[in-house]
Design an enzyme around this catalytic site. Structure first.
Site, PDB file in Angstrom:
ATOM      1  N   GLY A 224      68.800 -33.396  -6.387  1.00 32.01           N
ATOM      2  CA  GLY A 224      68.077 -32.660  -7.213  1.00 32.01           C
ATOM      3  C   GLY A 224      68.196 -31.279  -7.385  1.00 32.01           C
ATOM      4  N   ASN A 225      67.344 -30.385  -8.231  1.00 32.56           N
ATOM      5  CA  ASN A 225      67.421 -29.187  -8.279  1.00 32.56           C
ATOM      6  C   ASN A 225      66.281 -28.599  -8.203  1.00 32.56           C
ATOM      7  OD1 ASN A 225      66.523 -28.656 -11.262  1.00 32.56           O
ATOM      8  ND2 ASN A 225      68.070 -30.195 -11.529  1.00 32.56           N
ATOM      9  N   ARG A 226      66.056 -27.245  -8.429  1.00 27.16           N
ATOM     10  CA  ARG A 226      64.801 -26.716  -8.091  1.00 27.16           C
ATOM     11  C   ARG A 226      63.977 -26.180  -9.220  1.00 27.16           C
ATOM     12  NH1 ARG A 226      66.346 -21.721  -4.560  1.00 27.16           N
ATOM     13  NH2 ARG A 226      64.128 -21.563  -4.524  1.00 27.16           N
ATOM     14  N   SER A 227      64.114 -26.772 -10.442  1.00 28.63           N
ATOM     15  CA  SER A 227      63.724 -26.220 -11.619  1.00 28.63           C
ATOM     16  C   SER A 227      62.317 -26.817 -11.502  1.00 28.63           C
ATOM     17  CB  SER A 227      64.301 -26.972 -12.964  1.00 28.63           C
ATOM     18  OG  SER A 227      63.651 -26.792 -13.919  1.00 28.63           O
TER      19      SER A 227
END
Ligand code: CTP
Length: 416
Positions: A224-227
């Site tokens: 995933g990512n941190r958005s």
């Protein structure tokens, strides 16, 4: 200026400093009780609120409640305090009129210019922005009479918030529920801040993607990512307050649904692509604010991947995800559709942004610098919006809503 006050520009150019004057119209539906929460938010944030209920609304919540919560007199009739000419004065001096809940009956009266009570008189005399938050049973909302009245009100410049989907009175569920009062408050705040009586996205359908995709490895793990999704939600909220029909494709955000916005939850990049392309088919503009994973695991393990004693872990093979922004830009669903991308960069921000704008083929690219403490999850942002026409619009550090409004300011003149 004291908190919550502002400069009011009145006819003739005279400037006065006072609390913004808000009229809260309440019509006769069970959701009238939720307007108490909207009233509380408006007064606590420094607005002077005059509640104007209809006679039917007073069956649900009495005048004493409205008066105590607003600190102002309350009447539904034009025959009270006649010497103050309330049937014209309340509308004339308002900075914003919000009707929540707006019943089918009140929408019909407003659309046809009837003036049988204080609320409808106020709507006719108001020259400020007007927001309606309808609430009714699904059948009444979908009836052509109601839909035509809503279209008329929107054409004249009112912001009519789409009702939410959910539990209605009794056991029914469907579209027609009053959106969360906190979210109606957000629309009022935005409309009041802009102060325009002709919303520039009225009649437009815009699609916004928000959040970050998650690409599953096994039933418990993902890449995933941190958005956080906050910038995309700010874009959706501001577009709704500017009169647009908004579809928000939300990837793993956990944020509350903005009022009047159709939220489509998705998980992975492939799901996001499908939802965005479907919604984009009749959209005037698409803004890709989501952080879409470029790669996903080549294989999904049906069972949890276990440690194996004494053995190194298997490397994770990745495959490319589709590039949704490039696809939308290359293959526009409608002639003149405006496509906007975002670029999160850590180095050589502007040079990488210009290169990305060219590669993706979009009309506008919002370039911002990201890093450990920048942008992700914060309430603020700072960016430069690059145009395919060579334009460069710097947006100073400020609330994500300000950046969102700048994006729409740049989209509007590019709409076909
Ligand atoms: N985007 C997309 N589909 C992808 C990846 C990104 O639609 N598979 C969109 C994002 O929503 C954003 C824009 O492309 O609007 C830029 O995303 P970014 O991650 O910064 O660019 P990349 O294409 O990943 O380029 P690079 O990895 O070279 O930075």
């Amino acid at each position: 200026m004291c908190p919550g006050s502002r400069q009011n520009l009145r006819a003739g150019g005279a400037v006065s400093e006072s609390k913004p004057q808000v009229v809260l119209g309440v019509s006769g539906g069970i959701a009238a009780y939720k307007a108490c929460e909207l009233l509380r938010r408006l007064t606590e944030s420094g607005h002077d609120v005059r509640v104007v209920p209809t006679a039917s609304a007073l069956h649900f919540v009495g005048a004493a409640t409205w008066s105590a919560l607003s600190g102002n007199p309350v009447s539904a009739e034009v025959w009270d305090d006649v010497h103050e000419v309330p049937h014209v004065r309340i509308g004339q001096t308002a900075d914003l009129v919000v009707v929540a809940p707006a019943t089918a009956d009140t929408l019909a009266k407003a659309a046809h210019g009837l003036a049988g009570d204080l609320l409808t008189n106020t709507l006719l005399t108001a020259r400020c922005p007007v927001v309606f938050a309808p609430a009714m049973h699904t059948e009444m909302w979908e009836h052509p009479a109601t839909q035509e009245n809503v279209a008329t009100l929107r054409r004249r410049g009112a912001v009519v918030i789409e009702p939410a989907v959910g539990r209605l009175t009794g056991v029914d569920t469907g579209k027609g529920r009053l959106p969360d009062p906190g979210e109606i408050f957000e629309v009022c705040r935005r409309v009041l801040a802009r102060g325009v009586t002709a919303p520039d996205l009225a009649g437009r359908h815009v699609v916004v993607s928000a959040g970050g995709t998650r690409e599953p490895l096994d039933p418990v793990r993902f890449l995933g990512n941190r958005s956080s999704g906050k910038q995309g939600y700010a874009l959706a909220r501001t577009a709704a307050a500017r009169g647009a029909r908004v579809t928000l494709v939300a990837a793993n955000t956990g944020l509350p649904d903005p009022a009047g916005v159709d939220v489509v939850p998705v998980g992975t990049a492939v799901q996001l692509r499908e939802a965005v392309l479907k919604a984009a088919a009749d959209a005037d503009a698409v803004v890709m604010a989501a952080a879409v994973a470029d790669f996903r695991p080549a294989a999904y393990a049906e069972g949890k991947i276990k440690k194996r004693e004494g053995k190194e872990p298997e490397p994770v093979a990745l495959v490319r995800n589709p590039d949704v922004l490039a696809e939308l830009s290359a293959d526009r669903a409608r002639p003149g559709q405006v496509v906007v991308g975002f670029a999160a960069e850590t180095d050589d921000v502007l040079a990488n942004g210009r290169d990305k704008l060219r590669r993706k083929g979009c009309d506008l690219l919002v370039v911002n610098e990201v890093g450990e403490r920048r942008t992700f999850g914060s309430e603020e942002n700072e960016a430069v919006v690059l145009g395919a026409d060579g334009s460069e619009t710097p947006v100073p550090h400020g609330p994500k809503e300000a950046l969102a409004d700048t994006v729409w300011d740049l989209v509007v003149p590019r709409l076909a």
